[in-house]
Design an enzyme around this catalytic site. Sequence first.
Site, PDB file in Angstrom:
ATOM      1  N   ASN A 172       9.881 -48.188 -21.257  1.00 17.12           N
ATOM      2  CA  ASN A 172       9.231 -47.707 -20.040  1.00 17.12           C
ATOM      3  C   ASN A 172       7.768 -47.415 -20.371  1.00 17.12           C
ATOM      4  OD1 ASN A 172       9.056 -44.538 -18.417  1.00 17.12           O
ATOM      5  ND2 ASN A 172       8.890 -46.491 -17.369  1.00 17.12           N
TER       6      ASN A 172
ATOM      7  N   LYS B  14      16.250 -39.998 -21.479  1.00 17.91           N
ATOM      8  CA  LYS B  14      14.928 -40.609 -21.285  1.00 17.91           C
ATOM      9  C   LYS B  14      13.917 -39.713 -21.982  1.00 17.91           C
ATOM     10  CE  LYS B  14      11.852 -42.675 -17.831  1.00 17.91           C
ATOM     11  NZ  LYS B  14      10.582 -42.063 -18.231  1.00 17.91           N
TER      12      LYS B  14
ATOM     13  N   GLY C   8       3.675 -48.441 -18.600  1.00 20.40           N
ATOM     14  CA  GLY C   8       2.625 -49.443 -18.609  1.00 20.40           C
ATOM     15  C   GLY C   8       3.041 -50.841 -18.211  1.00 20.40           C
TER      16      GLY C   8
ATOM     17  N   CYS D 264       9.199 -35.356 -19.184  1.00 24.57           N
ATOM     18  CA  CYS D 264       8.246 -34.859 -18.190  1.00 24.57           C
ATOM     19  C   CYS D 264       7.322 -33.812 -18.818  1.00 24.57           C
ATOM     20  CB  CYS D 264       8.976 -34.256 -16.998  1.00 24.57           C
ATOM     21  SG  CYS D 264       7.860 -33.656 -15.709  1.00 24.57           S
TER      22      CYS D 264
ATOM     23  N   HIS E 158       9.724 -43.845 -22.890  1.00 24.64           N
ATOM     24  CA  HIS E 158       8.366 -44.018 -22.380  1.00 24.64           C
ATOM     25  C   HIS E 158       7.454 -44.167 -23.584  1.00 24.64           C
ATOM     26  CE1 HIS E 158       5.201 -42.763 -19.190  1.00 24.64           C
ATOM     27  NE2 HIS E 158       4.631 -43.466 -20.154  1.00 24.64           N
TER      28      HIS E 158
ATOM     29  N   PRO F 273      12.886 -42.944 -12.695  1.00 19.10           N
ATOM     30  CA  PRO F 273      12.887 -41.739 -11.862  1.00 19.10           C
ATOM     31  C   PRO F 273      11.466 -41.239 -11.688  1.00 19.10           C
ATOM     32  CG  PRO F 273      13.667 -41.232 -14.085  1.00 19.10           C
ATOM     33  CD  PRO F 273      13.513 -42.717 -14.009  1.00 19.10           C
TER      34      PRO F 273
END
Length: 359
Positions: free
Chosen positions: A221, A149, A223, A109, A181, A26
């Site tokens: 997630n 996430k 890189g 985020c 991430h 996303p």
Amino acid sequence: MDDGVQSAGIEGDPQFDNSRRFAVAPMMDWTDRHCRYFHRQFSRRAHLYTEMIHASALVHGDSKRLLDFSPAEHPVALQVGGSDPRELATATRLGCEAGYDEVNLNVGCPSGRVQSGGFGACLMANPERVARCVDAMLGASTGAEVTVKCRIGIDDQDPSVVLPAFIRTVSRIGIRTFAIHARKAWLSGLSPKENRTVPPLDHDLVARTKEDFRHLRIIINGGLATLDQAIALLDAGVDGVMFGREAYHKPASILGSADRRVFGEPVEDTAPTSAVRAMLPYIETEMSRGSRLNSITRHMLGAFAGFPGAREWRRTLSEGATRPGAGPELVLRALDRMETPATSRPMHRKPAASASFPA
């Protein structure tokens, strides 16, 4: 590198299959419905995600417009932001009613606006709050899987301690899929853009997390630049890989061969010309409904990245899509200017979504 696909499933739990082996992350302002439809032309199997939508926008705003998507986009996930369990429960119910396959909670985020709202990456500091949120979401879901996430940590946290504790707390509620991430998020001192590149990557930590939580689906997630790199991580044991901007900017090289290389399907890689031509009926239909050409073609500028004529393709669309009267013929004209034959390899299958979009 071996392009073979390892056996599907998670050890000890046959309900997990390989459907999440490859996803496009996303991305705010990028992965809207036009972008997702375009990406679907390159891959039947890639798992696609919406932009993050705040739960309150769905609860109090125009949820029908915000949740709109084409059936051709499946499998597709709704990502929501928020920290109010009641709002998140309602957002989950709305997502299920709209037909999404998954509802994902954003715990990664780092933007200032997100921080001021008390959600996103700052929730890494409060796993119990996340647990309450996902508990409410699970209770409201009528079929879509609820997932999370997250980052590996924030600020001065020690990821090797924080990430396992976070996953342990949240998975106890019933969450079974985590997209991680593999960078910290620094909530002060770095911009959102810097937070995507400056904090060092730790793919090894995510791989170790999978070893510690073999009953969970762990997706990595951050890189990822090539399919070779992604396949190496899959071979190392993670259950899925999630590409971000690399897939957006270079869809042919990342998405175009994913079905064959990641999912092991006996299909030919998707040529960019095939994906672009499959968009023409969609563009015509969307423009008849009031969409602007450039709102669609802005996602198609990278279609020929790495191919001869890519610069001319970008220039033609960028300069022409905002002009009055511009329509599908501009895309055809841009295609005509491309240097074939390198970009016109035939496909041995129909475009993934062209047959399922209503005329």
